[in-house]
Design an enzyme around this catalytic site. Structure first.
Site, PDB file in Angstrom:
ATOM      1  NE  ARG A  48      -3.892   0.685   1.946  1.00 60.29           N
ATOM      2  CZ  ARG A  48      -5.130   0.885   2.412  1.00 60.29           C
ATOM      3  NH1 ARG A  48      -5.335   1.743   3.390  1.00 60.29           N
ATOM      4  NH2 ARG A  48      -6.161   0.233   1.916  1.00 60.29           N
ATOM      5  CG  HIS A  65      -8.449   0.098  -2.780  1.00 61.77           C
ATOM      6  ND1 HIS A  65      -7.656  -0.979  -2.391  1.00 61.77           N
ATOM      7  CD2 HIS A  65      -9.135   0.479  -1.659  1.00 61.77           C
ATOM      8  CE1 HIS A  65      -7.855  -1.213  -1.106  1.00 61.77           C
ATOM      9  NE2 HIS A  65      -8.741  -0.358  -0.648  1.00 61.77           N
ATOM     10  CD  GLN A  83     -13.172  -1.736  -0.574  1.00 59.75           C
ATOM     11  OE1 GLN A  83     -12.335  -1.584   0.305  1.00 59.75           O
ATOM     12  NE2 GLN A  83     -14.385  -2.227  -0.343  1.00 59.75           N
ATOM     13  CG  ASP A 100     -13.631   6.438  -1.364  1.00 62.77           C
ATOM     14  OD1 ASP A 100     -13.643   6.344  -0.118  1.00 62.77           O
ATOM     15  OD2 ASP A 100     -12.599   6.270  -2.042  1.00 62.77           O
ATOM     16  CB  CYS A 147     -14.114   1.338  -0.080  1.00 68.54           C
ATOM     17  SG  CYS A 147     -13.491   3.022   0.073  1.00 68.54           S
ATOM     18  NE  ARG A 156     -10.493  -5.159   0.855  1.00 74.13           N
ATOM     19  CZ  ARG A 156      -9.692  -4.119   1.159  1.00 74.13           C
ATOM     20  NH1 ARG A 156     -10.220  -3.021   1.664  1.00 74.13           N
ATOM     21  NH2 ARG A 156      -8.396  -4.167   0.931  1.00 74.13           N
TER      22      ARG A 156
END
Ligand code: CP
Ligand code: NVA
Length: 323
Positions: A127, A154, A157, A242, A282, A310
């Site tokens: 990340r 991402h 996700q 988001d 998310c 996840r």
């Protein structure tokens, strides 16, 4: 503009595979496009199976004796927890490197770090901010590299999100889904998913916050971009948003709060969507900012399933990449 790095890979707008490996052909997962559509569907189905097996108390120890390396230069609750739990449940071990833990912080080249770590561990999750960092790392890695979030994408996700969709609504093919808010990393991965899973994503952002133009062009009819949240939400079978200020954009927060006025997903906007529409986010979420509390905490919200998935989707991903 998406950061495509120093390598002359296929341009970012090309929705084909964007990664290579200089020694062995380790499969990487840097964007949704690194897996073929059929592989993605298979992976989602496997994630659902692994979830059911886990809940039934069955063990799938496909990582026995294996180690997952994790390099995170940004904060995380879900991504870190889900990968570490997935590896534990799969019988392996994980090794977490925060920014100051490795020699990367003291200037050791990414490529050297990749050459060394990939001789010791079996897969690596990264990340970080620049997408080119993980591309450069993957290019020298002997083992699969997984994107745990960059400024541009991402993809993990979206695996969990699509699994959640399959569980609540069945196949996503042919659906029309609405993205409201920032044309950010998560939006970019949803755009790639629209191509891979064959659905339409209607994106509404304030002017100046649209997703990457070249990526949008490459997505063709699968992605429609505009600046009217009600037009994007009309009749949609899902509404997604988001945070308006992602990691690294905190200093823009005040400006963004002003620029995003009118883009909050509230009950009125949800009512413009199909009456069976689900709400997705998310997380982390900011109630009263990008989403109204009664939407995220209401009956149409599936955010806790997204978060839980996840774990299961990444377990399926690890199993696939390590096979
Ligand atoms: N959605 C997500 O990636 O959450 P974290 O930042 O907590 O990992
Ligand atoms: N767009 C957000 C996602 C967090 C999971 C960010 O980049 O901070």
């Amino acid at each position: 503009m998406i950061d495509s790095g120093k390598w002359s890979f296929a341009p970012i707008a090309n929705t084909g595979c964007t990664t290579r490996n200089s020694w062995f052909m380790a499969r990487h997962f840097l964007t949704i496009s690194d897996l073929q559509p059929a592989e993605l569907v298979q992976l989602i189905e496997r994630a659902i199976t692994l979830k059911n097996r886990h809940k039934a108390g069955l063990r799938d120890e496909f990582m026995r004796g294996k180690t997952l390396g994790m390099i995170f230069t940004k904060s995380s609750t879900r991504t870190r927890t889900s990968f570490e739990a997935a590896v534990t449940q799969a019988g392996g071990n994980s090794l977490f490197l925060a920014p100051q833990d490795s020699q990367l912080a003291r200037g050791e080249p990414v490529e050297d770090t990749a050459r060394v770590m990939s001789r010791m561990v079996d897969a690596i999750v990264i990340r970080t901010d620049k997408h080119s960092m993980i591309q450069n790392f993957a290019a020298e890695s002997l083992v699969p590299v997984i994107n745990g979030l960059t400024d541009d994408f991402h993809p993990c996700q979206i695996l969990a999100d699509i699994q959640t969709w399959f569980e609540h609504r069945g196949n996503i093919q042919g659906e029309t889904i609405s993205w409201i808010g920032d044309g950010c990393n998560v939006c970019h991965s949803w755009m790639k998913a629209a191509v891979a899973f064959d659905f339409t994503l209607k994106v509404a952002t304030p002017k100046g916050y649209e997703p990457d133009e070249a990526l949008a062009a490459a997505c063709g009819d699968h992605v429609v971009i505009g600046n009217d949240p009600y037009a994007a939400a009309a009749g949609a079978s899902g509404v997604i948003t988001d945070t308006w200020a992602g990691m690294g954009q905190e200093f823009e927060k005040e400006q963004r709060l002003a620029d995003f006025a009118g883009f909050q997903v509230d009950q009125q906007l949800m009512d413009a969507a199909s009456n069976t529409a689900i709400f997705m986010h998310c997380l982390p979420a900011y109630r009263g900012v990008e989403v109204a509390a009664d939407v995220i905490d209401g009956p149409r919200s599936v955010v806790w399933d997204e978060a839980e998935n996840r774990l299961h989707a990444q377990k399926a991903l690890l199993e696939f990449l390590l096979a």
